[in-house]
Design a protein around this motif. Structure first.
Motif, PDB file in Angstrom:
ATOM      1  N   GLU A   1       0.611  -1.144   0.515  1.00  0.00           N
ATOM      2  CA  GLU A   1      -0.441  -0.287   0.296  1.00  0.00           C
ATOM      3  C   GLU A   1       0.452   0.964   0.139  1.00  0.00           C
ATOM      4  OE1 GLU A   1      -3.873  -0.496   2.456  1.00  0.00           O
ATOM      5  OE2 GLU A   1      -2.040  -2.114   3.219  1.00  0.00           O
ATOM      6  N   SER A   2       2.402   0.923   0.718  1.00  0.00           N
ATOM      7  CA  SER A   2       2.787   2.705   0.662  1.00  0.00           C
ATOM      8  C   SER A   2       4.211   2.284  -0.099  1.00  0.00           C
ATOM      9  CB  SER A   2       3.804   2.398   1.719  1.00  0.00           C
ATOM     10  OG  SER A   2       4.129   1.718   2.349  1.00  0.00           O
ATOM     11  N   GLY A   3       4.666   1.561  -0.601  1.00  0.00           N
ATOM     12  CA  GLY A   3       5.679   1.252  -1.626  1.00  0.00           C
ATOM     13  C   GLY A   3       6.899   1.223  -1.342  1.00  0.00           C
ATOM     14  N   ILE A   4       6.715   0.974   0.112  1.00  0.00           N
ATOM     15  CA  ILE A   4       7.968   0.991   0.833  1.00  0.00           C
ATOM     16  C   ILE A   4       9.226  -0.032  -0.009  1.00  0.00           C
ATOM     17  CG2 ILE A   4       7.595  -0.617   2.251  1.00  0.00           C
ATOM     18  CD1 ILE A   4       9.093   1.194   4.303  1.00  0.00           C
ATOM     19  N   GLY A   5      10.376   0.278  -0.047  1.00  0.00           N
ATOM     20  CA  GLY A   5      11.251  -0.710  -0.421  1.00  0.00           C
ATOM     21  C   GLY A   5      11.709  -1.688   0.613  1.00  0.00           C
TER      22      GLY A   5
ATOM     23  N   LYS B   1      12.607   8.362   5.776  1.00  0.00           N
ATOM     24  CA  LYS B   1      13.085   9.614   4.605  1.00  0.00           C
ATOM     25  C   LYS B   1      14.898   9.950   5.145  1.00  0.00           C
ATOM     26  CE  LYS B   1      10.898  14.117   5.826  1.00  0.00           C
ATOM     27  NZ  LYS B   1      10.154  15.173   5.662  1.00  0.00           N
ATOM     28  N   ASP B   2      14.678   9.767   6.464  1.00  0.00           N
ATOM     29  CA  ASP B   2      16.109  11.039   7.012  1.00  0.00           C
ATOM     30  C   ASP B   2      16.943   9.892   6.983  1.00  0.00           C
ATOM     31  OD1 ASP B   2      15.463  13.146   6.640  1.00  0.00           O
ATOM     32  OD2 ASP B   2      14.017  12.878   8.915  1.00  0.00           O
TER      33      ASP B   2
ATOM     34  N   GLU C   1       5.838   9.509   7.578  1.00  0.00           N
ATOM     35  CA  GLU C   1       6.377  11.190   7.904  1.00  0.00           C
ATOM     36  C   GLU C   1       5.972  11.549   9.128  1.00  0.00           C
ATOM     37  OE1 GLU C   1       6.171  13.580   4.597  1.00  0.00           O
ATOM     38  OE2 GLU C   1       7.872  11.946   3.475  1.00  0.00           O
ATOM     39  N   ASP C   2       3.884  11.182   9.193  1.00  0.00           N
ATOM     40  CA  ASP C   2       3.269  12.062  10.316  1.00  0.00           C
ATOM     41  C   ASP C   2       2.713  10.958  10.676  1.00  0.00           C
ATOM     42  OD1 ASP C   2       1.349  11.317   8.597  1.00  0.00           O
ATOM     43  OD2 ASP C   2       1.226  13.040   7.288  1.00  0.00           O
TER      44      ASP C   2
ATOM     45  N   TRP D   1       2.947   7.967  13.310  1.00  0.00           N
ATOM     46  CA  TRP D   1       4.905   8.240  13.072  1.00  0.00           C
ATOM     47  C   TRP D   1       5.870   9.324  13.585  1.00  0.00           C
ATOM     48  CZ3 TRP D   1       6.733   3.185  11.085  1.00  0.00           C
ATOM     49  CH2 TRP D   1       5.623   2.491  10.362  1.00  0.00           C
ATOM     50  N   LEU D   2       5.616  10.398  14.407  1.00  0.00           N
ATOM     51  CA  LEU D   2       5.687  11.117  15.526  1.00  0.00           C
ATOM     52  C   LEU D   2       5.942  10.868  17.178  1.00  0.00           C
ATOM     53  CD1 LEU D   2       4.684  13.995  13.095  1.00  0.00           C
ATOM     54  CD2 LEU D   2       6.723  13.058  12.867  1.00  0.00           C
ATOM     55  N   GLY D   3       6.625  10.968  17.093  1.00  0.00           N
ATOM     56  CA  GLY D   3       6.840  10.733  18.710  1.00  0.00           C
ATOM     57  C   GLY D   3       6.449  12.257  19.492  1.00  0.00           C
TER      58      GLY D   3
END
Length: 654
Positions: A88-92, A379-380, A392-393, A396-398
């Protein structure tokens, strides 16, 4: 010379047998055995802290930090395939493919991961998470064993294909044999069997409506088994006198969602479809766990992600057959992340009925993928595999500060200790816990397991028993909205100040009546005759029973029934009043998150302030961090808490 030659041959035979049995290099034997009332991890016959570390990116810098914190149990990922875990996300991909051709393997990624861990920690014990989705070359060569899409394309594997199962099992067997005959076997203790979306035995969305003919054949065989090969039983269940096993088809799992509960008179075919799909995944899990056990001569643990019925409410995902999985003799542990309502002041419960898992002798391992104020983004850390706009959001953010982050980790630790299970600290992209205060929580959790005796804590046992129907979402035509309306009571339950145990509906007859005073049948749309009799029995024993179904909530007390129409959620204050009236001991009225059990008490608070805790017994109260005695010979504990904080106490009855 003849005698010497004979001895050499005998020794060679012995070495061969040891190699074949996986004993030559394997120095650690891991198993799950009872300890103080719950399943526990043992290595070489000794209890071992069931707390591990894992990262997808796996860097020596963080391995060394964890080793210095006293944690020596690790998990790392490996992949048969060459595609990402989330379509669904297309993560590598996180690692290179192991399965590079027919009977051809590349174990370089596994060697690299092992080297990084053992160079950082010579004491390392390792569980490998192996993802069984096939590589692209295999899919192209085996369209008959792949999922078939509506546009005639193929997709990865068909979970209904025996060909996929058998060929994948052969690869898994070869992999395990290579491992136990390698120099790394002295560090290896288990295999975490993974497949499907996000490695969690979900159907990938393209697999929801797999049109491979093997699915239809399997479905019809499954129906024959369920209905005892009795056509009349099938016709009565489906309310269709024209249906026979040879013409039955799975329901349309891609139908438009509607905000209603399914009609059992006309939609049993949909229920059977979802049950069939869930049990198919469980059958696959059992098959591959058996492969691990047989390939290692029983020397390796076999574990899995499964049973997310308490949070994942879309039945198309395939998690609705935990009860069947718990009968698998080859399975040692089950795991899930904590629920993803990751806000401060709420319980991040496991996604399954943990007490049922423990009841059946399986260890529960929580995946503590807890975001912190120093959480990194994919991404970082690995931009080459990060899909644009994902990870990214939101979740996924702490939090913004280390103080709150520390509170979250203490909350993870407190829940595991109080309910007698383990877990791993999942540092997804690396560096999420790389702070002295956070590492101290990880260190302390391990230390507490070793320093304090494992005790059942009978005087702190829950007096509230909650039972849930893992097939509830099968009846939900909204794909989970109505189901979540009922399951969301998980949040209020944690704030009543009284602990509760959570069981599957199917364990009703195995659950002891003592010490429970309240029984909640949560999400039972209809009651069986056995369940009605059980309610009557509980009432005669003086217990209170709550029943929440599709119409509302009924409360049975003192041989009386009170029905509250259209009420599916009860607040913590409503539940607390019910519990008190039933004689349940309530430790606190503060509305904070409480975990109580096994001589541990954990409080997680947003606002802080003075907390007054009433114990049901006289006790000694200890701060486990410095082993400092706080109070002795008392039933009242008073703690002045900071806002956004968690406090963990050791409670020893006198």
């Amino acid at each position: 010379m003849k005698n010497k030659s004979f001895k050499i041959k005998i020794s060679q035979i012995i070495i061969f047998l040891l190699f074949y049995c996986g004993i030559a290099f394997t120095q650690n034997r891991a198993e799950i055995k009872p300890l103080a009332g719950v399943p526990a991890l043992f290595i070489n016959e000794k209890p071992y802290p069931p707390f591990a570390y894992m990262s997808y990116l796996g860097e020596k810098e963080y391995y060394k930090e964890i080793a210095d914190a006293g944690v020596h149990l690790y998990c790392f990922p490996a992949y048969l395939g060459d595609r990402g875990i989330n379509t669904e996300s297309g993560i590598g991909v996180f690692r290179s493919s192991i399965w590079i051709g027919k009977d051809k393997y590349d174990f370089s990624s596994v060697i690299e991961d092992f080297e990084k861990i053992v160079q950082s920690d010579p004491k390392a014990k390792v569980i490998i998470r192996i993802h069984l989705d096939p590589p692209l070359w295999w899919e192209k060569m085996n369209p008959d064993a792949s999922a078939h899409l509506a546009n005639k394309a193929t997709f990865r594997q068909s979970f209904y294909s025996n060909k996929w199962k058998n060929e994948t099992a052969k690869v898994l067997q070869d992999f395990v044999q290579w491992l136990i005959h390698s120099s790394y076997s002295k560090h290896l203790i288990g295999i975490h069997v993974a497949a499907g979306a996000t490695e969690e035995w979900f159907y990938h969305p393209p697999q929801y409506n797999d049109k491979n003919p093997v699915k239809l054949a399997k479905f019809r065989d499954w129906l024959k088994s369920k209905y005892g090969n009795d056509i009349t039983a099938l016709q009565n269940a489906w309310n269709d006198k024209s249906i026979v096993f040879e013409t039955a088809k799975p329901g349309n799992v891609l139908e438009k969602n509607t905000n209603r509960w399914r009609d059992p008179l006309y939609e049993q075919n949909m229920i059977d479809t979802y049950q069939f799909q869930a049990e198919t995944l469980v059958d696959n899990i059992s098959y591959f766990c058996k492969t691990v056990k047989e390939s290692s001569n029983g020397g390796l643990l076999a574990g899995v992600f499964s049973g997310y019925h308490y949070f994942v409410s879309d039945p198309r995902r395939g998690h609705g057959a935990l009860a069947k999985l718990l009968t698998c003799k080859y399975l040692d542990y089950i795991s899930s992340p904590n629920v993803y309502h990751r806000v401060i002041g709420e319980d991040w419960a496991p996604m399954a009925a943990v007490q049922s898992v423990q009841l059946h002798g399986k260890l529960w391992l929580a995946e503590n993928d807890t975001r912190t104020s120093i959480t990194t983004l994919l991404k970082d850390r690995a931009p080459q595999i990060a899909p644009v706009g994902y990870y990214e959001d939101g979740v996924w953010l702490g939090p913004e500060d280390i103080k709150t982050s520390e509170s979250f980790l203490w909350k993870n630790a407190g829940r595991m200790l109080a309910y007698g299970y383990g877990g791993w600290w999942f540092d997804m992209w690396g560096g999420w816990f790389s702070d002295p205060k956070l590492l101290n929580v990880i260190r302390s959790t391990n230390d507490f397991f070793m320093k304090f005796p494992q005790e059942q804590g009978t005087q702190m046992q829950a007096e509230v028993c909650v039972m849930v129907d893992e097939e509830l979402s099968f009846w939900d035509a909204s794909y989970g909205n109505l189901t979540e309306r009922i399951l969301s009571n998980r949040y209020s339950l944690a704030k009543t100040g009284a602990p509760y145990d959570l069981f599957l509906r199917t364990d009703l007859e195995k659950i002891p009546s003592n010490p429970y005073k309240v029984f909640w049948l949560k999400g039972f749309l209809r009651l069986s005759e056995k369940e009605k009799k059980k309610i009557q029995y509980w009432q005669k024993q003086g217990n209170t029973v709550i029943w929440t179904n599709s119409k509302g909530t009924t409360i049975f007390k003192n041989n009386q029934e009170s029905f509250i129409n259209n009420v599916f959620f009860l607040s913590d204050s409503q539940l607390r009043d019910l519990f008190k009236n039933a004689g349940v001991h309530v430790y606190s009225d503060s509305g904070d998150v409480f975990y109580v059990g096994r001589n541990w008490l954990c409080i997680h608070s947003i606002f802080g302030g003075m907390k007054k805790i009433n114990l049901p017994f006289i006790a000694k109260i200890t701060n486990p961090i410095d082993n400092k005695l706080l109070q002795n010979n008392t039933k009242i504990v008073e703690i002045d808490m900071e806002s956004k904080s968690t406090v963990l106490l050791r409670i020893d009855p006198l």
